[in-house]
Write a protein that holds these residues in place. Structure first.
Motif, short mmCIF file in Angstrom:
data_model
loop_
_atom_site.label_atom_id
_atom_site.label_comp_id
_atom_site.label_asym_id
_atom_site.label_seq_id
_atom_site.Cartn_x
_atom_site.Cartn_y
_atom_site.Cartn_z
N GLY A 88 0.82 -1.21 0.00
CA GLY A 88 0.00 0.00 0.00
C GLY A 88 0.85 1.26 0.00
N GLY A 89 2.15 1.11 0.19
CA GLY A 89 3.07 2.25 0.11
C GLY A 89 3.07 3.11 1.35
N GLY A 90 3.99 4.06 1.39
CA GLY A 90 4.05 4.99 2.51
C GLY A 90 5.23 4.70 3.41
N SER A 91 5.01 4.11 4.57
CA SER A 91 6.06 3.84 5.54
C SER A 91 6.93 2.70 5.07
N LYS A 92 8.16 2.66 5.57
CA LYS A 92 9.06 1.54 5.28
C LYS A 92 9.38 0.81 6.57
N PHE A 93 9.47 -0.49 6.45
CA PHE A 93 9.77 -1.34 7.59
C PHE A 93 10.97 -2.21 7.28
N CYS A 94 11.73 -2.56 8.29
CA CYS A 94 12.89 -3.43 8.15
C CYS A 94 12.45 -4.80 7.61
N SER A 95 13.15 -5.29 6.59
CA SER A 95 12.81 -6.57 5.99
C SER A 95 13.17 -7.73 6.91
N CYS A 107 18.45 -0.30 10.15
CA CYS A 107 17.41 -0.49 11.16
C CYS A 107 17.98 -0.19 12.54
N SER A 108 17.27 0.61 13.32
CA SER A 108 17.74 0.96 14.67
C SER A 108 17.59 -0.20 15.65
N ASN A 109 16.78 -1.20 15.29
CA ASN A 109 16.54 -2.33 16.17
C ASN A 109 17.54 -3.47 15.96
N CYS A 110 17.77 -3.87 14.68
CA CYS A 110 18.63 -5.03 14.45
C CYS A 110 19.85 -4.71 13.61
#
Length: 115
Positions: A88-95, A107-110
């Motif tokens: 749906g587009g917009g935000s990006k998330f770590c794969s 990624c700030s998490n991993c």
């Protein structure tokens, strides 16, 4: 004789035959619904915040990130999506872990590199 738990929604006793257990509490089947839209919830598809239960869509709308590009719900993340783009587009998330990277290179998490 065992005492029945009290339903967090209506404060009445919950008996074994009518109970739904979620987040360590016992609810009546009819009382286990989203606090905002009042839709019935599934035990595996809800979010609890400050002892109040919500469907994932209402929770994202009320408590999720705000601003440009943050229009997706928690359900829109798909692991392995091309370039970690949310459907749906917009935000990006770590794969790798699903953390919102909001255009960051790593990624700030991993620590996974994002493209």
């Amino acid at each position: 004789k065992q005492m029945s738990a009290k339903c967090p929604t209506c404060s009445k006793p919950v008996y074994f035959a009518e109970r739904v257990s979620a987040a360590g509490k016992d609810y009546h089947k009819l009382c286990f619904k989203c606090n905002t839209c009042k839709k019935a919830l599934e035990v595996t598809k809800f979010v609890e915040r400050e002892n109040i239960v919500y469907c994932k869509t209402c929770y994202s709308t009320q408590f999720g990130p705000r601003g440009y590009g943050f229009t997706n719900t928690l359900d829109s993340y798909q692991p392995g999506a091309k370039e970690a783009e949310v459907v749906g587009g917009g935000s990006k998330f770590c794969s790798n872990c699903g953390t919102n990277v909001a255009g960051a290179k790593f990624c700030s998490n991993c620590g996974t590199k994002n493209f």
